[in-house]
Design a protein around this motif. Structure first.
Motif, mmCIF file in Angstrom:
data_model
loop_
_atom_site.group_PDB
_atom_site.id
_atom_site.type_symbol
_atom_site.label_atom_id
_atom_site.label_comp_id
_atom_site.label_asym_id
_atom_site.label_seq_id
_atom_site.Cartn_x
_atom_site.Cartn_y
_atom_site.Cartn_z
ATOM 1 N N SER A 16 0.835 -1.205 0.000
ATOM 2 C CA SER A 16 0.000 0.000 0.000
ATOM 3 C C SER A 16 0.868 1.251 0.000
ATOM 4 O O SER A 16 2.013 1.239 0.462
ATOM 5 C CB SER A 16 -0.953 0.014 1.202
ATOM 6 O OG SER A 16 -0.256 -0.050 2.428
ATOM 7 N N VAL A 17 0.294 2.322 -0.522
ATOM 8 C CA VAL A 17 0.986 3.607 -0.637
ATOM 9 C C VAL A 17 -0.001 4.703 -0.242
ATOM 10 O O VAL A 17 -1.206 4.593 -0.510
ATOM 11 C CB VAL A 17 1.494 3.837 -2.076
ATOM 12 C CG1 VAL A 17 2.059 5.253 -2.232
ATOM 13 C CG2 VAL A 17 2.548 2.807 -2.458
ATOM 14 N N ALA A 18 0.504 5.737 0.404
ATOM 15 C CA ALA A 18 -0.332 6.884 0.770
ATOM 16 C C ALA A 18 0.498 8.153 0.696
ATOM 17 O O ALA A 18 1.734 8.112 0.732
ATOM 18 C CB ALA A 18 -0.921 6.711 2.170
ATOM 19 N N ILE A 19 -0.187 9.275 0.601
ATOM 20 C CA ILE A 19 0.473 10.587 0.656
ATOM 21 C C ILE A 19 -0.232 11.418 1.705
ATOM 22 O O ILE A 19 -1.466 11.492 1.741
ATOM 23 C CB ILE A 19 0.430 11.302 -0.704
ATOM 24 C CG1 ILE A 19 1.211 10.521 -1.752
ATOM 25 C CG2 ILE A 19 1.011 12.721 -0.583
ATOM 26 C CD1 ILE A 19 1.138 11.107 -3.153
ATOM 27 N N GLY A 20 0.557 12.039 2.580
ATOM 28 C CA GLY A 20 0.008 12.914 3.603
ATOM 29 C C GLY A 20 0.437 14.349 3.390
ATOM 30 O O GLY A 20 1.539 14.620 2.899
ATOM 31 N N ASP A 21 -0.430 15.253 3.745
ATOM 32 C CA ASP A 21 -0.113 16.685 3.768
ATOM 33 C C ASP A 21 -0.044 17.056 5.238
ATOM 34 O O ASP A 21 -1.075 17.211 5.894
ATOM 35 C CB ASP A 21 -1.199 17.468 3.041
ATOM 36 C CG ASP A 21 -0.895 18.964 2.972
ATOM 37 O OD1 ASP A 21 0.143 19.381 3.513
ATOM 38 O OD2 ASP A 21 -1.701 19.704 2.387
ATOM 39 N N ASP A 22 1.163 17.189 5.783
ATOM 40 C CA ASP A 22 1.375 17.209 7.228
ATOM 41 C C ASP A 22 0.744 15.925 7.791
ATOM 42 O O ASP A 22 1.147 14.841 7.404
ATOM 43 C CB ASP A 22 0.796 18.468 7.868
ATOM 44 C CG ASP A 22 1.601 19.724 7.517
ATOM 45 O OD1 ASP A 22 2.743 19.569 7.030
ATOM 46 O OD2 ASP A 22 1.094 20.814 7.735
ATOM 47 N N ASP A 23 -0.251 16.023 8.665
ATOM 48 C CA ASP A 23 -0.842 14.811 9.236
ATOM 49 C C ASP A 23 -2.193 14.455 8.602
ATOM 50 O O ASP A 23 -2.913 13.600 9.109
ATOM 51 C CB ASP A 23 -0.991 14.948 10.745
ATOM 52 C CG ASP A 23 -1.861 16.130 11.146
ATOM 53 O OD1 ASP A 23 -2.272 16.898 10.257
ATOM 54 O OD2 ASP A 23 -2.133 16.281 12.355
ATOM 55 N N ALA A 24 -2.518 15.080 7.479
ATOM 56 C CA ALA A 24 -3.792 14.817 6.804
ATOM 57 C C ALA A 24 -3.574 13.898 5.603
ATOM 58 O O ALA A 24 -2.637 14.084 4.816
ATOM 59 C CB ALA A 24 -4.426 16.127 6.339
ATOM 60 N N LEU A 25 -4.427 12.903 5.457
ATOM 61 C CA LEU A 25 -4.328 11.956 4.350
ATOM 62 C C LEU A 25 -4.865 12.591 3.070
ATOM 63 O O LEU A 25 -6.009 13.042 3.010
ATOM 64 C CB LEU A 25 -5.125 10.689 4.684
ATOM 65 C CG LEU A 25 -5.170 9.600 3.611
ATOM 66 C CD1 LEU A 25 -3.784 9.003 3.399
ATOM 67 C CD2 LEU A 25 -6.171 8.505 3.999
#
Length: 234
Positions: A16-25
């Motif tokens: 799995s892969v994810a991108i966060g903006d600071d602590d927001a998904l």
């Protein structure tokens, strides 16, 4: 300026892969089958970037699941992350896989309670750690052969046992003779997911907890299980 962190999880059955903006998904993707890490990790990264409407040049750091877990999977994740970090001159963050597994359950813990994530390690064995309600480790990550007396110091405490080793633990820890001792245990089966790395990765980014790209290696805990062929070559 906010931190855009690419999170890559390859220790488990699914990649799995994810991108966060600071602590927001911002975005998350998962492979549609088991053990497709080397084929799908770059595709998942591209899909997440597209969903988040970002270019790779906008990524501030890469976070990976650092182990323990699948030997091959961890190598795939580390290689992909290092390649990006070297090319873009951005830092690498390594997170404890067991902490990633524990993270979604911490909100359900009270003071004085513990969470015990477990990774299935064949037969009656698991890799595990014990965390409090602030995700502070109580022991060094290690392996455990589960039997009825395992975790005896925690029989009277409220504990969540989670991970893909939870089902095994439930079968081996609980029997008719000691059910009354185990009422404080709850069991939840889950795997490490990139979307659960976002907050942890941002915490590491803020505190500057980065890995040395040249020397970093995943935490395998044990060597790979390699079977030798008994067939004669000639």
């Amino acid at each position: 300026m906010s931190a855009k962190i690419l999170c890559i999880e390859t220790s488990a059955l699914a990649c799995s892969v994810a991108i966060g903006d600071d602590d927001a998904l911002l975005a998350s993707k998962m492979s549609d089958g088991a053990w497709k890490h080397s084929r799908e990790v770059t595709l998942l990264i591209a899909a997440c970037l597209k969903e988040a409407n970002l270019m790779m040049d906008e990524i501030s750091a890469v976070a990976i699941s650092g182990g323990p877990g699948s030997y091959t999977g961890l190598r795939v994740g580390a290689s992909a992350a290092k390649g990006i970090c070297y090319t873009k001159s951005i830092p690498l963050i390594a997170l404890e896989t067991l902490k990633i597994i524990a993270f979604p359950h911490v909100k359900d813990l009270g003071a004085g309670s513990f969470i015990i994530p477990m990774i299935d390690a064949r037969r009656d064995e698991v890799y595990y750690n014990i965390y409090d309600n602030e995700l502070a480790g109580q022991i060094e990550t290690t392996n455990l052969i589960i039997n009825e007396s395992s975790l005896s110091n925690y029989h009277s405490k409220d504990c969540i046992i989670c991970g893909d080793g939870a089902e095994k633990a439930e079968k081996l820890l609980i029997n008719d003779a000691n059910n009354d001792q185990m009422q404080s245990f709850s069991f939840r089966s889950n795997i490490a997911l990139a979307e659960n790395m976002v907050q942890l990765a941002y915490n590491s980014y803020k505190s500057g907890q980065f890995e040395d790209l040249a020397y970093y290696s995943p935490f395998y805990l044990k060597p790979p299980n390699i079977t030798k062929s008994k067939k004669q070559l000639f």
